[in-house]
Enzyme design. Structure first.
Site, PDB file in Angstrom:
ATOM      1  N   TYR A 102       0.831  -1.199   0.000  1.00 30.89           N
ATOM      2  CA  TYR A 102       0.000   0.000   0.000  1.00 30.89           C
ATOM      3  C   TYR A 102       0.869   1.254   0.000  1.00 30.89           C
ATOM      4  O   TYR A 102       0.646   2.194  -0.772  1.00 30.89           O
ATOM      5  CB  TYR A 102      -0.910  -0.007   1.234  1.00 30.89           C
ATOM      6  CG  TYR A 102      -1.759   1.231   1.382  1.00 30.89           C
ATOM      7  CD1 TYR A 102      -2.963   1.354   0.695  1.00 30.89           C
ATOM      8  CD2 TYR A 102      -1.363   2.272   2.212  1.00 30.89           C
ATOM      9  CE1 TYR A 102      -3.753   2.488   0.825  1.00 30.89           C
ATOM     10  CE2 TYR A 102      -2.148   3.410   2.349  1.00 30.89           C
ATOM     11  CZ  TYR A 102      -3.338   3.511   1.657  1.00 30.89           C
ATOM     12  OH  TYR A 102      -4.105   4.628   1.795  1.00 30.89           O
ATOM     13  N   LYS A 106       1.065   4.054  -3.027  1.00 28.06           N
ATOM     14  CA  LYS A 106       0.642   5.428  -2.827  1.00 28.06           C
ATOM     15  C   LYS A 106       1.783   6.417  -3.063  1.00 28.06           C
ATOM     16  O   LYS A 106       1.569   7.518  -3.582  1.00 28.06           O
ATOM     17  CB  LYS A 106       0.079   5.615  -1.410  1.00 28.06           C
ATOM     18  CG  LYS A 106      -1.156   4.774  -1.104  1.00 28.06           C
ATOM     19  CD  LYS A 106      -2.294   5.055  -2.065  1.00 28.06           C
ATOM     20  CE  LYS A 106      -2.960   6.382  -1.829  1.00 28.06           C
ATOM     21  NZ  LYS A 106      -4.178   6.576  -2.657  1.00 28.06           N
ATOM     22  N   GLY A 133      -4.301  12.096   6.258  1.00 29.55           N
ATOM     23  CA  GLY A 133      -3.980  11.230   7.376  1.00 29.55           C
ATOM     24  C   GLY A 133      -5.059  10.174   7.565  1.00 29.55           C
ATOM     25  O   GLY A 133      -5.887   9.938   6.682  1.00 29.55           O
ATOM     26  N   VAL A 135      -8.401   8.895   8.340  1.00 29.94           N
ATOM     27  CA  VAL A 135      -9.663   9.637   8.251  1.00 29.94           C
ATOM     28  C   VAL A 135     -10.685   9.058   9.227  1.00 29.94           C
ATOM     29  O   VAL A 135     -11.023   7.875   9.169  1.00 29.94           O
ATOM     30  CB  VAL A 135     -10.222   9.600   6.817  1.00 29.94           C
ATOM     31  CG1 VAL A 135     -11.526  10.379   6.743  1.00 29.94           C
ATOM     32  CG2 VAL A 135      -9.200  10.175   5.837  1.00 29.94           C
TER      33      VAL A 135
END
Length: 274
Positions: A102, A106, A133, A135
């Site tokens: 991940y 990203k 950040g 959420v």
């Protein structure tokens, strides 16, 4: 219509993510009408870890990029993130199974999209990336979103979601946290603000997992947060991102509001019974 996994179309999740953002950016340029591309990114791409793995920088801000050559203790944990996108009459389904996958995806995708909007061939299109950040907050969905589940994992005692929290803390030094309402407002702000472009980190709170557990213990004692959750490293890394605030943006939701709305969300969806 075929449904293809990334393993059939791409070598890894990073290749799939970069391919997707390139397709989106090039379509925007080709349209001739898109003036600003706003990309929702992740603060996981902005780790303040030093490139040599010797520790953290003093603060985290937009100049930080996650080193991709470091191996963290929690890198092989599961980060629940999946998406489905439609491109050239084919449905692509992506499920990212590891924290490290991940993070790399990203990071590379955000770097890729920031490469657009800087030359005449891009047709004057500007690019904004909003690296969000963790959420929290409520939702209109019928289930608890993965980020909210991670945020409240200390009270739900969900071990898988809590591993994502510990990974984020190991990667970033502390936990950057933001309310979904502020995330939406930040996107609108960047749509309406003339000439805005570049990279912005989005978080209204920056706390350790231990400090977050202390907040739950103080405001929601009925959940009996385990004592060991209060003993983690406090960390001394500072939140140094002020770029969006300097442009005039104001966060409306503090940590207590994010906690309250996340708890409300989990109670409504049945993940919390109290």
């Amino acid at each position: 219509m075929p449904v293809l996994t990334i393993y059939e179309q791409f070598k890894n999740t990073s290749e799939a993510a970069v391919s997707a953002i390139k397709s989106i950016a090039e379509c925007c340029i080709k349209s001739g009408s898109v003036k600003r591309l706003i990309y929702t990114a992740s603060v996981c791409a902005a780790s303040p870890l030093k490139d040599d793995g010797s520790g953290y920088k003093d603060s985290i801000d937009e100049t930080c990029w996650t080193p991709l050559n470091l191996s963290l203790a929690s890198s092989n944990g599961f980060f629940k993130a999946s998406c489905t996108f439609y491109y050239l009459k084919t449905i692509y389904e992506i499920t990212i199974a590891k924290n490290s996958d991940y993070t790399v995806s990203k990071t590379l995708a955000e770097k890729e999209v920031l490469g657009y909007g800087s030359s005449e061939k891009d047709g004057g299109m500007k690019v904004v990336t909003l690296a969000c950040g963790i959420v929290g907050g409520d939702t209109v969905l019928s289930y608890t979103p993965g980020s909210v589940a991670a945020f409240i994992s200390q009270v739900t005692h969900n071990a898988r979601s809590y591993r994502s929290v510990k990974y984020a803390e190991e990667l970033l030094g502390k936990l950057p946290i933001v309310h979904i309402n502020d995330v939406c407002e930040a996107h609108i702000f960047c749509m309406e603000k003339p000439s805005i472009s570049g990279r912005f980190l989005i978080a209204s709170a920056f706390v350790s997992a231990a400090q977050l557990a202390g907040c739950y213990q103080l405001h929601y004692p009925e959940f009996n947060v385990k004592a060991e959750k209060l003993d983690g490293a406090k960390g001394d890394i500072k939140w140094g991102s002020t770029k969006l605030i300097e442009k005039g943006f104001e966060y409306k939701c503090d940590l207590k509001m994010i906690i309250d709305d996340s708890i409300r969300c989990a109670r409504r969806t049945g993940d919390l019974q109290h």
